[in-house]
Design a protein around this motif. Structure first.
Motif, PDB file in Angstrom:
ATOM      1  N   ASP A  59       3.231 -39.838 -64.273  1.00 18.45           N
ATOM      2  CA  ASP A  59       3.386 -40.530 -62.778  1.00 18.45           C
ATOM      3  C   ASP A  59       2.647 -41.731 -62.756  1.00 18.45           C
ATOM      4  O   ASP A  59       2.816 -42.555 -62.037  1.00 18.45           O
ATOM      5  N   GLY A  60       1.557 -41.748 -63.670  1.00 21.62           N
ATOM      6  CA  GLY A  60       0.707 -42.905 -63.519  1.00 21.62           C
ATOM      7  C   GLY A  60       0.945 -44.303 -63.588  1.00 21.62           C
ATOM      8  O   GLY A  60       0.841 -45.217 -62.731  1.00 21.62           O
ATOM      9  N   LEU A  61       1.948 -44.493 -64.547  1.00 20.07           N
ATOM     10  CA  LEU A  61       2.594 -45.929 -64.510  1.00 20.07           C
ATOM     11  C   LEU A  61       3.502 -46.098 -63.481  1.00 20.07           C
ATOM     12  O   LEU A  61       3.538 -47.161 -62.892  1.00 20.07           O
ATOM     13  N   TRP A  62       4.442 -45.023 -62.842  1.00 22.97           N
ATOM     14  CA  TRP A  62       4.954 -45.408 -61.748  1.00 22.97           C
ATOM     15  C   TRP A  62       4.056 -45.949 -60.455  1.00 22.97           C
ATOM     16  O   TRP A  62       4.438 -46.668 -59.613  1.00 22.97           O
ATOM     17  N   LYS A  63       2.945 -44.950 -60.307  1.00 24.60           N
ATOM     18  CA  LYS A  63       2.073 -45.327 -59.004  1.00 24.60           C
ATOM     19  C   LYS A  63       1.427 -46.756 -59.356  1.00 24.60           C
ATOM     20  O   LYS A  63       1.416 -47.473 -58.310  1.00 24.60           O
ATOM     21  N   LYS A  64       1.190 -47.220 -60.555  1.00 25.35           N
ATOM     22  CA  LYS A  64       0.501 -48.473 -60.824  1.00 25.35           C
ATOM     23  C   LYS A  64       1.462 -49.638 -60.460  1.00 25.35           C
ATOM     24  O   LYS A  64       1.554 -50.634 -59.945  1.00 25.35           O
ATOM     25  N   LEU A  65       2.945 -49.361 -60.958  1.00 23.00           N
ATOM     26  CA  LEU A  65       4.202 -50.182 -60.638  1.00 23.00           C
ATOM     27  C   LEU A  65       4.218 -50.309 -59.107  1.00 23.00           C
ATOM     28  O   LEU A  65       4.204 -51.591 -58.754  1.00 23.00           O
ATOM     29  N   ILE A  66       4.319 -49.390 -58.313  1.00 24.72           N
ATOM     30  CA  ILE A  66       4.320 -49.562 -56.787  1.00 24.72           C
ATOM     31  C   ILE A  66       3.298 -50.246 -56.268  1.00 24.72           C
ATOM     32  O   ILE A  66       3.415 -51.234 -55.381  1.00 24.72           O
ATOM     33  N   GLU A  67       1.842 -50.007 -56.673  1.00 22.33           N
ATOM     34  CA  GLU A  67       0.798 -50.738 -56.351  1.00 22.33           C
ATOM     35  C   GLU A  67       0.848 -52.194 -56.568  1.00 22.33           C
ATOM     36  O   GLU A  67       0.686 -52.924 -55.757  1.00 22.33           O
ATOM     37  N   GLU A  68       1.241 -52.659 -57.922  1.00 21.18           N
ATOM     38  CA  GLU A  68       1.281 -53.995 -58.194  1.00 21.18           C
ATOM     39  C   GLU A  68       2.269 -54.750 -57.806  1.00 21.18           C
ATOM     40  O   GLU A  68       2.208 -55.800 -57.432  1.00 21.18           O
ATOM     41  N   LEU A  69       3.400 -54.068 -57.509  1.00 23.68           N
ATOM     42  CA  LEU A  69       4.751 -54.575 -57.068  1.00 23.68           C
ATOM     43  C   LEU A  69       5.227 -54.247 -55.531  1.00 23.68           C
ATOM     44  O   LEU A  69       6.384 -54.443 -55.386  1.00 23.68           O
ATOM     45  N   PHE A  70       4.230 -53.715 -54.711  1.00 28.56           N
ATOM     46  CA  PHE A  70       4.753 -53.273 -53.442  1.00 28.56           C
ATOM     47  C   PHE A  70       5.125 -54.319 -52.410  1.00 28.56           C
ATOM     48  O   PHE A  70       6.248 -53.934 -51.876  1.00 28.56           O
ATOM     49  N   GLU A  71       4.777 -55.536 -52.507  1.00 27.70           N
ATOM     50  CA  GLU A  71       5.437 -56.352 -51.760  1.00 27.70           C
ATOM     51  C   GLU A  71       6.889 -56.745 -52.127  1.00 27.70           C
ATOM     52  O   GLU A  71       7.740 -56.674 -51.213  1.00 27.70           O
ATOM     53  N   GLU A  72       7.048 -56.746 -53.473  1.00 28.79           N
ATOM     54  CA  GLU A  72       8.533 -57.210 -53.973  1.00 28.79           C
ATOM     55  C   GLU A  72       9.246 -55.776 -53.647  1.00 28.79           C
ATOM     56  O   GLU A  72      10.699 -55.970 -53.458  1.00 28.79           O
ATOM     57  N   LEU A  73       8.750 -54.763 -53.859  1.00 20.59           N
ATOM     58  CA  LEU A  73       9.632 -53.617 -53.550  1.00 20.59           C
ATOM     59  C   LEU A  73       9.825 -53.292 -52.230  1.00 20.59           C
ATOM     60  O   LEU A  73      11.097 -53.138 -52.038  1.00 20.59           O
ATOM     61  N   MET A  74       9.188 -53.736 -51.161  1.00 19.78           N
ATOM     62  CA  MET A  74       9.402 -53.742 -49.711  1.00 19.78           C
ATOM     63  C   MET A  74      10.465 -54.668 -49.350  1.00 19.78           C
ATOM     64  O   MET A  74      11.279 -54.347 -48.526  1.00 19.78           O
ATOM     65  N   GLU A  75      10.206 -55.867 -50.198  1.00 18.70           N
ATOM     66  CA  GLU A  75      11.337 -56.955 -49.771  1.00 18.70           C
ATOM     67  C   GLU A  75      12.546 -56.506 -50.286  1.00 18.70           C
ATOM     68  O   GLU A  75      13.651 -56.862 -49.689  1.00 18.70           O
ATOM     69  N   PHE A  76      12.709 -55.860 -51.418  1.00 23.65           N
ATOM     70  CA  PHE A  76      13.846 -55.493 -51.966  1.00 23.65           C
ATOM     71  C   PHE A  76      14.621 -54.308 -51.164  1.00 23.65           C
ATOM     72  O   PHE A  76      15.712 -54.230 -50.937  1.00 23.65           O
ATOM     73  N   LEU A  77      13.545 -53.256 -50.833  1.00 19.70           N
ATOM     74  CA  LEU A  77      14.227 -51.933 -50.468  1.00 19.70           C
ATOM     75  C   LEU A  77      14.483 -51.864 -48.920  1.00 19.70           C
ATOM     76  O   LEU A  77      15.264 -51.281 -48.260  1.00 19.70           O
ATOM     77  N   ALA A  78      13.501 -52.732 -48.199  1.00 26.02           N
ATOM     78  CA  ALA A  78      13.432 -52.660 -46.619  1.00 26.02           C
ATOM     79  C   ALA A  78      13.319 -54.287 -46.063  1.00 26.02           C
ATOM     80  O   ALA A  78      12.131 -54.399 -45.531  1.00 26.02           O
ATOM     81  N   PRO A  79      14.236 -54.844 -46.090  1.00 26.35           N
ATOM     82  CA  PRO A  79      13.850 -56.403 -45.956  1.00 26.35           C
ATOM     83  C   PRO A  79      13.389 -56.574 -44.416  1.00 26.35           C
ATOM     84  O   PRO A  79      12.578 -57.426 -44.189  1.00 26.35           O
ATOM     85  N   ASP A  80      13.977 -55.482 -43.608  1.00 27.21           N
ATOM     86  CA  ASP A  80      13.804 -55.783 -41.898  1.00 27.21           C
ATOM     87  C   ASP A  80      12.267 -55.381 -41.771  1.00 27.21           C
ATOM     88  O   ASP A  80      11.499 -56.096 -41.250  1.00 27.21           O
TER      89      ASP A  80
END
Length: 57
Positions: free
Chosen positions: A23-44
């Motif tokens: 799970d290390g790569l997934w954790k790093k992806l979430i950390e690095e792309l958190f802003e984009e992830l939030m924009e995609f999953l929870a725009p409000d």
């Protein structure tokens, strides 16, 4: 907005006794792309987050 970050998994030296970090790569992806992830999953919610403030550790 298109993400242009690339996250590479660091390969630890091979050891027969070491367990793979599944799970290390997934954790790093979430950390690095958190802003984009939030924009995609929870725009409000994305509009309510101040990304200029670093998270507490």
């Amino acid at each position: 907005m298109m993400a242009s970050n690339i996250v590479l998994e660091e390969q630890p030296p091979y050891s027969a006794s070491s367990l793979p970090d599944y799970d290390g790569l997934w954790k790093k992806l979430i950390e690095e792309l958190f802003e984009e992830l939030m924009e995609f999953l929870a725009p409000d919610l994305y509009r309510e987050i101040d990304f200029s403030i670093a998270p507490a550790r």
